[in-house]
Motif scaffolding. Structure first.
Motif, short mmCIF file in Angstrom:
data_model
loop_
_atom_site.label_atom_id
_atom_site.label_comp_id
_atom_site.label_asym_id
_atom_site.label_seq_id
_atom_site.Cartn_x
_atom_site.Cartn_y
_atom_site.Cartn_z
N SER A 20 38.35 54.07 35.52
CA SER A 20 38.34 55.01 34.41
C SER A 20 39.77 55.25 33.91
CB SER A 20 37.70 56.34 34.85
OG SER A 20 38.39 56.85 35.96
N ASN A 21 40.76 54.63 34.58
CA ASN A 21 42.16 54.80 34.19
C ASN A 21 42.95 53.53 34.55
OD1 ASN A 21 44.65 55.72 33.43
ND2 ASN A 21 44.65 57.50 34.77
N TYR A 22 42.76 52.46 33.80
CA TYR A 22 43.38 51.19 34.13
C TYR A 22 44.90 51.23 34.06
CZ TYR A 22 44.54 49.92 29.31
OH TYR A 22 45.10 49.87 28.07
N LYS A 23 45.44 52.05 33.16
CA LYS A 23 46.90 52.11 33.02
C LYS A 23 47.56 52.60 34.31
CE LYS A 23 46.98 52.68 28.04
NZ LYS A 23 47.36 53.54 26.93
N GLU A 24 46.95 53.55 34.97
CA GLU A 24 47.50 54.06 36.23
C GLU A 24 47.41 53.02 37.34
OE1 GLU A 24 49.25 56.80 37.34
OE2 GLU A 24 49.51 57.02 35.18
N VAL A 25 46.34 52.21 37.35
CA VAL A 25 46.21 51.15 38.35
C VAL A 25 47.36 50.16 38.18
CG1 VAL A 25 44.80 49.21 39.17
CG2 VAL A 25 43.71 51.38 38.53
N VAL A 26 47.60 49.73 36.97
CA VAL A 26 48.68 48.77 36.69
C VAL A 26 50.03 49.39 37.02
CG1 VAL A 26 49.82 47.41 34.90
CG2 VAL A 26 47.33 47.54 34.97
N LYS A 27 50.23 50.63 36.62
CA LYS A 27 51.50 51.31 36.89
C LYS A 27 51.76 51.41 38.39
CE LYS A 27 53.61 55.84 36.24
NZ LYS A 27 53.38 57.18 35.69
N CYS A 28 50.74 51.81 39.16
CA CYS A 28 50.89 51.93 40.61
C CYS A 28 51.19 50.57 41.25
CB CYS A 28 49.65 52.52 41.24
SG CYS A 28 49.45 54.27 40.92
N VAL B 239 37.54 50.06 41.54
CA VAL B 239 36.89 49.05 42.37
C VAL B 239 37.26 47.66 41.86
CG1 VAL B 239 34.68 48.11 43.12
CG2 VAL B 239 34.95 50.58 42.85
N SER B 240 37.71 46.80 42.77
CA SER B 240 38.07 45.43 42.40
C SER B 240 36.82 44.57 42.32
CB SER B 240 39.02 44.85 43.46
OG SER B 240 39.34 43.52 43.12
N LEU B 241 36.76 43.74 41.29
CA LEU B 241 35.70 42.75 41.16
C LEU B 241 36.21 41.37 41.56
CD1 LEU B 241 34.21 43.88 37.75
CD2 LEU B 241 33.33 44.35 40.04
N SER B 242 37.46 41.09 41.21
CA SER B 242 38.05 39.79 41.50
C SER B 242 39.56 39.89 41.37
CB SER B 242 37.51 38.75 40.51
OG SER B 242 38.07 37.50 40.77
N ASP B 243 40.25 39.03 42.09
CA ASP B 243 41.70 38.96 41.96
C ASP B 243 42.15 37.54 42.27
OD1 ASP B 243 42.44 38.83 44.98
OD2 ASP B 243 41.19 40.60 44.80
N SER B 244 43.27 37.17 41.69
CA SER B 244 43.86 35.86 41.93
C SER B 244 45.37 36.00 41.78
CB SER B 244 43.31 34.85 40.92
OG SER B 244 43.90 33.59 41.13
N LEU B 245 46.07 35.76 42.88
CA LEU B 245 47.52 35.85 42.87
C LEU B 245 48.09 34.44 42.93
CD1 LEU B 245 46.45 38.63 44.04
CD2 LEU B 245 48.72 38.85 45.01
N MET B 246 48.91 34.09 41.96
CA MET B 246 49.59 32.80 41.92
C MET B 246 51.09 33.05 41.95
SD MET B 246 46.94 31.42 39.16
CE MET B 246 46.36 33.08 38.90
N SER B 247 51.88 32.02 42.11
CA SER B 247 53.31 32.23 42.32
C SER B 247 53.99 32.99 41.18
CB SER B 247 54.02 30.91 42.56
OG SER B 247 53.91 30.08 41.41
N ASN B 248 53.59 32.73 39.94
CA ASN B 248 54.30 33.37 38.82
C ASN B 248 53.48 34.40 38.05
OD1 ASN B 248 52.58 31.55 37.66
ND2 ASN B 248 54.07 30.77 36.19
N PHE C 127 38.75 44.58 37.49
CA PHE C 127 38.32 45.76 38.22
C PHE C 127 37.64 46.77 37.32
CE2 PHE C 127 42.73 46.23 36.92
CZ PHE C 127 42.78 47.48 36.34
N TYR C 128 36.86 47.66 37.94
CA TYR C 128 36.28 48.80 37.26
C TYR C 128 37.23 49.97 37.44
CZ TYR C 128 31.55 46.89 36.73
OH TYR C 128 30.47 46.16 36.36
N SER D 17 35.25 47.92 32.62
CA SER D 17 35.85 46.86 33.44
C SER D 17 37.04 46.29 32.68
CB SER D 17 34.84 45.76 33.75
OG SER D 17 34.39 45.14 32.57
N TYR D 18 38.05 45.87 33.44
CA TYR D 18 39.29 45.39 32.83
C TYR D 18 39.72 44.08 33.49
CZ TYR D 18 39.53 50.09 31.03
OH TYR D 18 39.24 51.26 30.40
N HIS D 19 40.30 43.21 32.69
CA HIS D 19 40.96 41.99 33.18
C HIS D 19 42.42 42.14 32.83
CE1 HIS D 19 41.92 37.47 32.59
NE2 HIS D 19 42.31 37.90 33.78
#
Length: 95
Positions: free
Chosen positions: A79-87, A61-70, A76-77, A25-27
């Motif tokens: 096996s490849n967090y770098k690709e999730v962030v990149k996408c 799979v997303s566990l939680s998210d929070s979008l703020m203005s800045n 999320f869970y 899991s990653y934050h």
């Protein structure tokens, strides 16, 4: 069954998505530093959709998210967090 693997199924009509393995899991915090990321309601919708598509594309799979203005927080869970962030960053920057 090996505890490092979770099989999660989502059913929507005839569409079934099975996701495995999910052993990490990653934050992640995405920030714009000196700029505003989300200026309007449509920007928030677009940001959330980009996040959802990045997860789907990478079998995560997303566990939680929070979008703020800045900035935004994503937990999320994957096996490849770098690709999730990149996408996510690529899709949102092209908006």
């Amino acid at each position: 069954m090996d505890s490092r693997y979770d099989v999660i199924g989502y059913r929507a009509g005839d569409f079934m998505l099975k996701i495995c393995p999910m052993n990490e899991s990653y934050h992640i915090c995405v920030t714009s530093h000196n700029e505003v990321l989300f200026r309007s309601r449509e920007d928030y919708y677009r940001g959330f959709n980009c996040y959802a598509l990045a997860l789907l594309k990478n079998g995560s799979v997303s566990l939680s998210d929070s979008l703020m203005s800045n900035h935004a927080h994503f937990i999320f869970y994957s096996s490849n967090y770098k690709e999730v962030v990149k996408c996510f960053r690529l899709a949102y920057s092209m908006y």
